[in-house]
Scaffold this motif. Structure first.
Motif, short mmCIF file in Angstrom:
data_model
loop_
_atom_site.label_atom_id
_atom_site.label_comp_id
_atom_site.label_asym_id
_atom_site.label_seq_id
_atom_site.Cartn_x
_atom_site.Cartn_y
_atom_site.Cartn_z
N THR A 9 -110.55 65.01 -51.53
CA THR A 9 -110.10 64.96 -50.14
C THR A 9 -111.29 64.69 -49.21
N ARG A 10 -111.11 63.69 -48.33
CA ARG A 10 -112.10 63.37 -47.31
C ARG A 10 -111.39 63.50 -45.96
N LEU A 11 -111.61 64.63 -45.31
CA LEU A 11 -110.78 65.04 -44.17
C LEU A 11 -111.34 64.58 -42.83
N CYS A 12 -110.44 64.06 -42.01
CA CYS A 12 -110.74 63.73 -40.63
C CYS A 12 -109.82 64.56 -39.73
N VAL A 13 -110.40 65.25 -38.75
CA VAL A 13 -109.65 66.18 -37.92
C VAL A 13 -109.45 65.60 -36.52
N SER A 14 -108.21 65.37 -36.15
CA SER A 14 -107.89 64.92 -34.80
C SER A 14 -107.83 66.12 -33.87
N GLY A 15 -108.67 66.11 -32.84
CA GLY A 15 -108.78 67.28 -31.96
C GLY A 15 -109.89 68.21 -32.38
N ILE A 16 -110.86 67.71 -33.11
CA ILE A 16 -111.92 68.57 -33.65
C ILE A 16 -112.77 69.18 -32.55
N THR A 17 -112.83 68.56 -31.36
CA THR A 17 -113.68 69.11 -30.30
C THR A 17 -112.99 70.20 -29.48
N GLY A 18 -111.70 70.41 -29.69
CA GLY A 18 -111.00 71.50 -29.03
C GLY A 18 -111.31 72.83 -29.70
N ARG A 19 -111.00 73.91 -29.02
CA ARG A 19 -111.34 75.24 -29.55
C ARG A 19 -110.72 75.50 -30.92
N GLU A 20 -109.39 75.30 -31.04
CA GLU A 20 -108.72 75.57 -32.31
C GLU A 20 -109.13 74.56 -33.37
N GLY A 21 -109.26 73.29 -32.96
CA GLY A 21 -109.66 72.26 -33.92
C GLY A 21 -111.02 72.54 -34.51
N THR A 22 -111.97 72.94 -33.66
CA THR A 22 -113.31 73.26 -34.15
C THR A 22 -113.28 74.46 -35.08
N PHE A 23 -112.60 75.52 -34.65
CA PHE A 23 -112.57 76.76 -35.43
C PHE A 23 -112.04 76.52 -36.84
N HIS A 24 -110.89 75.85 -36.94
CA HIS A 24 -110.27 75.70 -38.26
C HIS A 24 -110.93 74.60 -39.08
N ALA A 25 -111.42 73.54 -38.44
CA ALA A 25 -112.15 72.51 -39.18
C ALA A 25 -113.39 73.10 -39.83
N MET A 26 -114.09 73.96 -39.10
CA MET A 26 -115.29 74.57 -39.67
C MET A 26 -114.94 75.60 -40.75
N ASN A 27 -113.83 76.31 -40.59
CA ASN A 27 -113.36 77.19 -41.66
C ASN A 27 -113.08 76.39 -42.93
N ASN A 28 -112.40 75.26 -42.76
CA ASN A 28 -112.11 74.40 -43.91
C ASN A 28 -113.40 73.90 -44.55
N LYS A 29 -114.35 73.51 -43.71
CA LYS A 29 -115.63 73.02 -44.23
C LYS A 29 -116.36 74.11 -45.01
N ARG A 30 -116.41 75.32 -44.44
CA ARG A 30 -117.09 76.42 -45.13
C ARG A 30 -116.42 76.74 -46.46
N TYR A 31 -115.12 76.53 -46.54
CA TYR A 31 -114.42 76.78 -47.81
C TYR A 31 -114.87 75.81 -48.89
N GLY A 32 -115.31 74.63 -48.48
CA GLY A 32 -115.72 73.62 -49.44
C GLY A 32 -115.01 72.29 -49.28
N THR A 33 -114.06 72.23 -48.33
CA THR A 33 -113.38 70.98 -48.05
C THR A 33 -114.38 69.97 -47.50
N ASN A 34 -114.26 68.73 -47.93
CA ASN A 34 -115.16 67.68 -47.47
C ASN A 34 -114.66 67.14 -46.13
N VAL A 35 -115.11 67.77 -45.05
CA VAL A 35 -114.73 67.34 -43.70
C VAL A 35 -115.71 66.25 -43.29
N VAL A 36 -115.25 65.00 -43.27
CA VAL A 36 -116.16 63.87 -43.09
C VAL A 36 -116.22 63.37 -41.66
N ALA A 37 -115.20 63.68 -40.83
CA ALA A 37 -115.18 63.12 -39.49
C ALA A 37 -114.19 63.88 -38.61
#
Length: 291
Positions: A9-37
């Protein structure tokens, strides 16, 4: 194995700069998900804790090879964001956003059905977790481990509750998929159960439904005709009064249609054992698989 999300999985998060988008995208990244953009129009060139932000999904796909999208934008922008991801070539879109207007959901559903090669999970869902591989969404991953039970649920909270009951009995999960509780879901129980049926890691399927609609009855017919693996069901809302909306927009009972009792009867008549509580679901799983 697992279904839908994994180490590729190569994840792109729409809304990553919003509060909830940032919080959960970074949680996913810390888990090991490949958040690429990430995608936020007008903020290309910025980054969120090392994840580059682009104006469009097309640019994120071209520059970072994104193959999965997570939607965290406000409801009025969500439909266009989903369709933009699909048009950019992304094949799996997971929409977390709650409160998308029903006519927008229908527009997205119709467009994607015509396209035929893009899978939407959600909206109004907790996402997908494949323990030990990837977490895309808001599922609290800490108490889940890799194993042989696949879970699909309309309710986010019940996903966690049933998963925790199974975890306390020593079971792990191949994947956990929240399909959401809106009237027009992108993926149905049948869509996800079909994937679990094909997945060699999954030996038992747990389906957590709720009152309203006919998705569980339709799944019961599909299971009887096409599923060889054992399926355990749970239906939320046995005490719900007729005609009352219970939490989700799709959880509305009309007369005798869509009640928990009717859904349980449809499943049990086709060989699916239905627990009346999450604890009973775990008891049945132990009986079927041992533990």
């Amino acid at each position: 194995m697992s279904i839908l999300v994994d180490n590729d999985t190569r994840l792109c998060v729409s809304g990553i700069t919003g509060r909830e988008g940032t919080f959960h995208a970074m949680n996913n990244k810390r888990y090991g998900t490949n958040v690429v953009a990430g995608v936020t129009p007008g903020k290309e060139g910025q980054d969120v804790e090392g994840v580059p932000v682009f104006n469009t999904f097309a640019h994120a796909v071209a520059e970072r090879g994104a193959n999965t999208a997570m939607i965290f934008v406000p409801p009025r922008f969500a439909a266009d964001s989903i369709l933009e991801a699909a048009d950019a070539g992304i094949k799996l879109v997971i929409a977390i956003t709650e409160g998308i207007p029903a006519h927008d959901e229908l527009r997205v559903y119709t467009h994607l059905k015509r396209a035929g090669d893009v899978r939407l999970v959600g909206p109004n869902c907790p996402g997908i977790l494949s323990p030990g591989k990837a977490n895309v969404g808001i599922i609290p991953a800490a108490f889940f481990k890799e194993g042989n039970v696949g879970v699909v649920s309309r309710s986010g909270t019940l996903t966690y509750q049933i998963g925790n009951e199974l975890a306390q009995r020593g079971f792990g999960n191949s994947s956990i998929v929240g399909i959401g509780g809106d009237p027009v879901p992108g993926s149905s129980f049948i869509d996800i159960i079909e994937l679990f049926e094909q997945d060699p890691q999954t030996e038992l399927i747990v389906m957590s439904g709720e009152i309203g609609g006919s998705a569980e009855e339709e799944a019961a017919e599909y299971i009887a005709a096409s599923v060889s693996k054992p399926v355990v069901g749970y239906i939320a809302g046995f005490t719900a009064p007729p005609g009352k909306t219970m939490g989700h927009a799709g959880a509305i009972v009309s007369g005798t249609q869509g009640t928990a009792a009717a859904k349980a009867e449809a499943l049990e008549s086709r060989g699916v054992r239905v627990g009346r509580t999450p604890t009973q679901v775990a008891d049945i799983a132990v009986e079927i698989l041992g533990g």
